[in-house]
Each structure stands twice: as structure tokens, then as C-alpha cells.
Design a protein around this motif. Structure first.
Motif, PDB file in Angstrom:
ATOM      1  N   ARG B 121       0.830  -1.186   0.000  1.00 51.67           N
ATOM      2  CA  ARG B 121       0.000   0.000   0.000  1.00 51.67           C
ATOM      3  C   ARG B 121       0.877   1.253   0.000  1.00 51.67           C
ATOM      4  O   ARG B 121       2.033   1.207   0.424  1.00 51.67           O
ATOM      5  CB  ARG B 121      -0.931   0.004   1.221  1.00 51.67           C
ATOM      6  CG  ARG B 121      -1.832  -1.221   1.320  1.00 51.67           C
ATOM      7  CD  ARG B 121      -2.831  -1.292   0.189  1.00 51.67           C
ATOM      8  NE  ARG B 121      -3.605  -0.055   0.124  1.00 51.67           N
ATOM      9  CZ  ARG B 121      -4.110   0.470  -0.994  1.00 51.67           C
ATOM     10  NH1 ARG B 121      -3.908  -0.116  -2.151  1.00 51.67           N
ATOM     11  NH2 ARG B 121      -4.799   1.583  -0.960  1.00 51.67           N
ATOM     12  N   ASN B 123       0.968   3.548   2.030  1.00 50.86           N
ATOM     13  CA  ASN B 123       1.465   3.836   3.380  1.00 50.86           C
ATOM     14  C   ASN B 123       2.526   2.854   3.845  1.00 50.86           C
ATOM     15  O   ASN B 123       2.973   2.911   4.997  1.00 50.86           O
ATOM     16  CB  ASN B 123       0.292   3.870   4.377  1.00 50.86           C
ATOM     17  CG  ASN B 123      -0.461   2.539   4.426  1.00 50.86           C
ATOM     18  OD1 ASN B 123       0.014   1.525   3.902  1.00 50.86           O
ATOM     19  ND2 ASN B 123      -1.624   2.540   5.052  1.00 50.86           N
ATOM     20  N   LEU B 125       2.249  -0.469   4.152  1.00 50.96           N
ATOM     21  CA  LEU B 125       1.767  -1.773   4.625  1.00 50.96           C
ATOM     22  C   LEU B 125       1.955  -2.809   3.522  1.00 50.96           C
ATOM     23  O   LEU B 125       1.607  -2.560   2.373  1.00 50.96           O
ATOM     24  CB  LEU B 125       0.283  -1.697   5.014  1.00 50.96           C
ATOM     25  CG  LEU B 125      -0.078  -0.949   6.301  1.00 50.96           C
ATOM     26  CD1 LEU B 125      -1.603  -0.975   6.502  1.00 50.96           C
ATOM     27  CD2 LEU B 125       0.626  -1.546   7.514  1.00 50.96           C
ATOM     28  N   LEU B 127       0.811  -6.427   2.217  1.00 46.18           N
ATOM     29  CA  LEU B 127      -0.289  -7.370   2.384  1.00 46.18           C
ATOM     30  C   LEU B 127      -0.001  -8.653   1.624  1.00 46.18           C
ATOM     31  O   LEU B 127       0.551  -8.617   0.519  1.00 46.18           O
ATOM     32  CB  LEU B 127      -1.588  -6.775   1.825  1.00 46.18           C
ATOM     33  CG  LEU B 127      -2.455  -5.906   2.737  1.00 46.18           C
ATOM     34  CD1 LEU B 127      -1.672  -4.729   3.267  1.00 46.18           C
ATOM     35  CD2 LEU B 127      -3.698  -5.447   1.982  1.00 46.18           C
ATOM     36  N   ARG B 426       1.909  -6.703   7.160  1.00 40.94           N
ATOM     37  CA  ARG B 426       3.172  -6.392   7.829  1.00 40.94           C
ATOM     38  C   ARG B 426       3.422  -4.883   7.766  1.00 40.94           C
ATOM     39  O   ARG B 426       3.536  -4.315   6.687  1.00 40.94           O
ATOM     40  CB  ARG B 426       4.321  -7.156   7.166  1.00 40.94           C
ATOM     41  CG  ARG B 426       4.261  -8.668   7.376  1.00 40.94           C
ATOM     42  CD  ARG B 426       5.364  -9.367   6.590  1.00 40.94           C
ATOM     43  NE  ARG B 426       5.499 -10.783   6.946  1.00 40.94           N
ATOM     44  CZ  ARG B 426       4.896 -11.797   6.321  1.00 40.94           C
ATOM     45  NH1 ARG B 426       4.073 -11.552   5.308  1.00 40.94           N
ATOM     46  NH2 ARG B 426       5.103 -13.039   6.703  1.00 40.94           N
ATOM     47  N   GLY B 427       3.467  -4.258   8.940  1.00 38.02           N
ATOM     48  CA  GLY B 427       3.657  -2.821   9.014  1.00 38.02           C
ATOM     49  C   GLY B 427       4.932  -2.454   9.742  1.00 38.02           C
ATOM     50  O   GLY B 427       5.706  -3.314  10.183  1.00 38.02           O
TER      51      GLY B 427
END
Lengths: 433, 433
Positions: B121, B123, B125, B127, B426-427
Motif C-alpha cells: 500500500r 502507506n 503496509l 499485504l 506487515r507494518g
């Protein structure tokens, strides 16, 4: 509104609809026939038709707002709460938002026709699995009129027909929105019965939809917990839904304290009423900054209920009861437990999670990977706020809902979850030996 | 055997099992706990355990054949038909085949852990969607003891626990097969409760399994139509099954006459009792060799029932009743209709197909592609015999069954159909704005 008011709606049964099962069967058969035609439309034709529906919705704004005013007046007369009236109310801005959302769905890639896999057999048979629409989707929802447009757009974009059953409070709004959309859709070649709204508020129609196996292929409930619970309990048709979002965040001993505090605050307090909001915080006994985290939550206006060790962190923490660990507050309330390590956290989550979204905050990659592997929820997160559990945030463009069941589709469900597949076999005369 | 005899089995309820719902709950909870451990095993560990089960089955051949002899003796005393006794009977060769089939499943690629899709993403992140086991699978089957081993192997290979409920005729055989497999599996580290056989023939246990929503994740019935119909009617747990295989072959006017005849003969007569056997033949009115095709079928020993135009093709053709178009004969009987072109054929198939397998014979690629696109069945074939509808023939290695429902998995279902997925996020500390 609650499911009780949805189901006890007193609107008189309309002409020709005295038998709810016959009404549902007739509408479902019409929808299924329309879906066969819909399935022949190209990606472009479907996108164009949705844009025409959005344009028609904009053009019909005066009529839709007038219909909505009637629903609002009736709701005020019937003593709906301010919160329910707010969900029901449309204005020019909200209506523009609904039309824009239809345009956005029109712009999403069409999943129908996607080739999932291919193979060739030693005998020369060529196999492929290709995405196709599911068929006829039933949507059972409460008082938000935007669901009429959102759900219809997602179903049509993926080649499905849809049978909508909205709440009685929004009956005039829903009919006006649907009439506008259908005028745009039919002008663009979509059969009228591809999108239908049940024309009566007779409560028995909901039961007839839920048991219409073979006529309706999937039901998506959109509304509060009592509606979803009733649908899940009574449906004989497959249901895509989540009942609860009892989301956990586990702060591992290795977590960065500032990150842990920021994520706990965001996961709980950004919006407390959404299904991805954290409801239980698990603090590792060896995490050194637990006191800071709970103080920040308390200072932020959150009521905190803890086990004995959590209570020792701050005098403002109330004792948690056994029920708290299985409660979705959807409010500024949080249950907090102190746990001894990852395995205890995993056991707590396995026992109490609703399989929606669970997260860990950790700086230890091996711990993160074990958490990702062993938590069995639809969404498992590392170092992120559980409030990201949303189709838009996941890049799906929109979502029909979030599913916590185990089959077909899990987590945020968008267009792909509204498709199934078939096997195509291309031969040159092969007979089976 | 029929479902009636399955359900009315008079074997006394065993000690501690007087409450069928409590028995199913206790076994399901044990199975679910075992599945959590099973999910931690690697691909290699699962394959090794299955090979150990196969070896244990071979080593226990004398005991299994002795147990089977008891079932056969009881079946003869109870007047089972020769066909049922044949399904029940094991010998050294059949038992070796069962053990070999377990080894083959061990050699199949493990679907668990497969990354279906990834994205990142804006931002940051990251996925991914990853395949995981479904959980606890319930298998309800009739008198074939090989299902005990086949179903258990497929479930375990894909990381699922399994709860087996076999027919009363095979009770001793099933217990002996299961005991041997479990001895091999547990020696290789699989928890004992990962594979369980219901220890009583109490008919109420079937009902308790079918309604164990939240305890059993999916039910697969293996047996005749009456069993499947009862499971589909009563289940509150998702069911993977097909009720009927009313398979059509449409001979287009462009079809090569020799190919059309060969495929019709193979699709109908190679084996008449399998679900992929052709039950209705649609002959295009402009296909010039229809008389030859039906004559070959009649000469091959097939009873043919036709509409008026089909009857004109051969005096041996009996008139078809309205029921014939919706009948799965599973025998050397065929219904035949003459149709005017592709659209009429598509309409007939849409009205009468059971959505299992439908085929066209044609030399016209555009017609073939329209047939593939517009027939909505689980399997759609061009220029091939519908008898190829089989997981082994599709290269899946084995199959747990063929599904004609619309959700989750369709057509031949093997290991992938016994999995679901979860989202991993996973951030690096992202909070939602």
C-alpha cells in the motif's frame, strides 16, 4: 434500528405479494434470468452502465431527497434515535458521495473472465479455471440508504444480479435510489430485473430469502449484530458476514514503546464503533512500558477493565469480568490482560478472538512470523493498527463486507469474493480410456 | 446401502455416548485442538506421517482383512445385495491399493503456505493472502471402507483434522483401518485426535454433525443420492457435494460425425454409473449424422428415450416423458432431444443441467467459445467425453469429491479445495489516519 424493528415493520403487504415465499421465488427467478443476460455483457458495457446509473442518480437528486425527507419525517414521528436518523438522512453532499462511489466501482477491474489457472494433460486436454459471477446475491440491510447503491454497484460490476431487502425506515429513499439507478442501467442495456428491491416490508420476506436455497446463491447481511445473528441462525443459503469484531492487540516485550502506545491509541480510539477497533489489549509481562500505554488510553477517555495484573498498572483500571474477554464494546471501553509471553497470548487469542483481526506489536521478526503463522484469524497484522481492516485500506476499492467464516472468502470481500469459477476443458475428440 | 439403512443402523450406543450432540462436541473440540498442532507441521512432516500411515496399514493387513471378513459375514446375514457386498469387500489387492493411494497423497504438493497474492500500500503496509487449512472436516459416508483412508489422507495432507462417520456395514473394517493409520501417524508426530472415527452407529450422530456449526467447518458426504440429499437438506455446516450429475452433450451441426459418435458412445457407455456419464444427448436438427449416432448407442445396448423428432431417427427409440429431462439414470439409458441450434441447446441445458459437466461437439470455434462462456456448469467441455470429469483426470492427484455448489470450490475438489486463506499485514508502526 434493530432487527426486531426491521422484522416487525408494519407496512401493509402490497398487491400480489401475500405469499412471501412465492414473491421471493418470482423475484429470484426473474433475477436469475436477468443474470444470464448480464453475464454476457463485456467489462466496458458493465462499467458504462454503472456510470449511467451514477449519472441518473445525480439527475434524480431532487426526487431522492424528497423521498428521504418523507422517511426522516416518519422516523421522527416514530421516535427514532438521533443516531438512527443520522444514518437515514441524505443531503446533497451525501447523495453526491453515493453517486461518486458508483463511479469508483465502475472504474474497478472486472474480475469476470480472469483465468485463475491453466494446465495441459498428457492426452492433450487443455484445462483452465475461469472466474464467473456467483449468480443472484441477496442483500438484507437496515436503515442506511447508501447500501442500496453500494451493494447493487458491486454486484453488477461482478456480473451478479441482486435482490435487495432494506429496512422499513428507509423505504422511500431506497425506492427512489433504485428507480434512478435502474433508469440509468436499463438505458445502457442492463436488464431491469438485474437489480430488484423487495416491494414489501412484510417481515416474512426476510425468512423466505434466507431459506431460498437454489434460488439465491449467497446472502450478505449489512447491519448490526442482531441482524447478522438472525441471518446466520436461520439461513439455508450461504452467508457472507462477520458477527463480531473482537480484535486483539498483543504488545510483545520487544515492542518499541512509542510505537506500542501510538498503535494502541489508534486501534482503540480512532473510531470506536467500527468492527476493526481493538477490544482487548494483551500486554506482555516483560514489556517495560505497559503503564504508559494504559495511562495514555485512560487519559484519552477510554474506560479500561483489567485482570489483576493489569489493574496493578493504574488505579483507574476497573476489574474485568469473564464476559469482558468475549465482548465487542464498539465503544471507548477496553479489556486489558497481562500475559507471560507469546504462547499465552496465542492461547488467549485462540480462545477469545472472533477471527476478524488480531495484531502484534514487536521488534522481533521471529516472534512476528510465529504470530502471523499461528493466529487463525481472517486478518493478522504486525506493527499496524487493527483499524486498517477495511477493503478500501487494503486496496480493494470497495467492500461488500468483512467475512469471518472459513470458506469461500475471508476478511474484506470485494469484487473477487463475488465471483466463483468454472472449469473449461478444450479437447480434440478425446474419449476416456 | 441407502441413507435409510445408514441412519437406522441398530448398533447399540456405546458407553459415554448417550448424548449425540455432546459426543460430537467433545470429538470436534479434540479435533480442533489437534488441528492447531497439525497446522504447525511442515510439508515434509505431513508427507512423512502419511507414508508412515500407509506402511502401518500394510503391516496391519491381516487384522484389517479379518475385521472386513466380520463385516462381510454380517452383511451376508443381513441380506446385503451383491453390489453392496462388493463395495464392502477388501482383499490383499484392494488393501494394497488403499495404502498406495495414501502414499500418492503424501507425494502431492502441500497447498498450505502458498502465497495467493501480495501487494504493498502507499502507506507502506505489505499485504499477502496465504493458504491455510480449513480446520475440521466432517466426512459422512456409506459402506466403502476405502473412504476412511482416502478422506483422512487428503484432509491431513492439507493440514485439516477430520471427523469420520462411516456406514454401519463397514464398522469393523473402518475401525481397523483407522487404528492402523493412527498408529503410523502418531509415531510420526501427528496428534491422535487429528483423525477420529465416530465410535457409535447411533443415527442421531449424523444429525449432530450436520448442525455442529462453529465446531465442524465443512461436511463432505460420500455416497448415494439419498445420503447427499439428506445432508444438503439438514446441514447448517457448509457442505461440499454434488447431488446429481445430469450431464449433457450437444452435437452441433458442424461436428465431425465420427468424433460425435465416438464421444457420445464413450460419454454414455464407458461406465454408466459414474456422475460424469452423459444422461441427455442434444442433437442439432442440422447435424447430418444423428441417425448414425443414435443407432450406435442403441446397438451398444443403450435404451434411448426421445422427443418426437428424436423418435423419428430410429424406431427403437421410446418416447421420453417430461421427467426424463431431469433424470440421472446412472444406467444404460439416455434421453435424446433434437434442438434447433446453439441457443435452444443452451436454454435446454440452463433448464435441466445439474451444473456438473456439460459438453459440446463442434468444429466451429466461435460456437465452442460461446458454449464455454454461456454454460454455467462446474465443468464445461468442448470435443471431449464428459467421463473425464474426475480429479485424477484433471491432474489433481486425488479428489475429495465433485462439487456443484457455487461457492468456495467447484468441480473436482482436491487439496486446494480443502484450504482457505488469511490476510497477513506487515507494518512498521502505521496508524490509520
Amino acid at each position: 434500528m434493530t432487527v426486531e424493528t426491521l422484522l416487525s415493520a408494519a407496512t401493509p403487504v402490497e398487491a400480489g405479494t401475500s405469499d412471501p415465499a412465492a414473491l421471493v421465488e418470482a423475484m429470484a427467478l426473474a433475477g436469475r434470468a436477468a443474470q444470464r443476460d448480464l453475464a454476457r455483457l463485456s467489462d466496458d458495457q458493465k462499467a458504462t452502465a454503472l456510470r449511467a446509473a451514477a449519472a441518473a442518480l445525480r439527475a434524480a437528486a431532487p426526487q431522492i431527497l424528497e423521498a428521504n425527507a418523507r422517511d426522516i419525517a416518519a422516523g421522527e414521528a416514530n421516535g427514532l434515535t438521533p443516531a438512527l436518523l443520522d444514518r437515514l438522512r441524505l443531503d446533497a453532499g451525501r447523495l453526491a458521495g453515493i453517486a461518486d462511489a458508483i463511479d469508483q466501482v465502475a472504474g474497478l477491474p472486472d474480475p469476470v473472465g480472469e483465468v485463475i489457472a491453466t494446465s495441459e494433460r498428457p492426452n492433450g486436454l487443455r484445462l483452465s479455471r475461469v472466474r464467473i459471477p456467483i449468480g443472484l446475491i441477496g442483500i438484507i440491510y437496515e436503515s442506511r440508504p447508501n447500501v442500496t447503491a453500494d451493494a447493487a454497484a458491486l454486484c453488477l460490476r461482478s456480473g451478479n444480479a441482486v435482490l435487495l431487502r432494506g429496512g422499513s425506515e428507509a423505504v422511500h429513499s431506497n425506492r427512489a435510489i433504485l428507480a434512478a439507478m435502474v433508469s440509468g442501467l436499463t438505458a445502457a442495456g442492463v436488464p431491469e430485473a438485474a437489480v430488484q428491491l423487495v416491494p414489501t416490508q412484510d417481515r416474512a420476506v426476510v425468512g423466505a430469502m434466507l431459506t431460498a436455497a437454489g434460488l439465491i446463491d449467497m446472502i450478505v447481511p449489512r447491519g448490526g449484530k442482531s441482524l447478522v445473528a438472525r441471518v446466520q441462525a436461520d439461513a439455508r443459503v450461504p452467508v457472507l458476514a462477520h458477527l463480531d469484531g473482537i480484535c486483539h492487540t498483543y504488545i510483545h516485550e520487544s515492542a518499541d514503546p512509542a510505537m506500542a502506545k501510538a498503535l494502541a491509541l489508534n486501534a482503540k480510539l480512532r473510531r470506536t464503533g467500527i468492527c476493526g477497533a481493538m477490544e482487548t489489549l494483551l500486554l506482555d509481562a516483560r514489556f517495560p512500558a505497559s503503564g504508559d500505554v494504559v495511562a495514555a488510553l485512560l487519559d484519552g477517555g477510554c474506560e479500561v477493565r483489567g485482570d489483576a495484573r493489569a489493574q496493578a498498572l493504574d488505579p483507574r483500571i476497573a476489574p474485568a469480568s469473564a464476559e469482558d474477554w468475549d465482548t465487542e464494546y464498539l465503544d471507548a471501553i477496553l479489556s486489558v490482560a497481562v500475559v507471560d509471553g507469546l504462547d499465552v497470548a496465542l492461547d488467549h487469542i485462540a480462545a477469545h478472538s472472533s477471527a476478524h483481526t488480531d495484531a502484534i506489536v514487536t521488534a522481533d521478526d521471529a516472534v512476528a512470523e510465529r504470530f502471523l503463522a499461528e493466529v487463525d484469524s481472517a486478518i493478522v497484522m504486525v506493527n499496524a493498527s487493527s483499524q486498517f481492516a477495511d477493503g478500501g485500506e487494503f486496496g480493494l476499492g470497495a467492500e461488500i463486507g468483512i467475512a469471518t467464516g472459513r470458506l469461500h472468502a475471508r476478511g474484506p470481500v470485494a469484487l473477487e469474493g463475488l465471483t466463483t469459477y468454472k472449469w473449461l476443458v478444450r479437447g480434440t475428440g478425446q474419449a476416456r480410456p
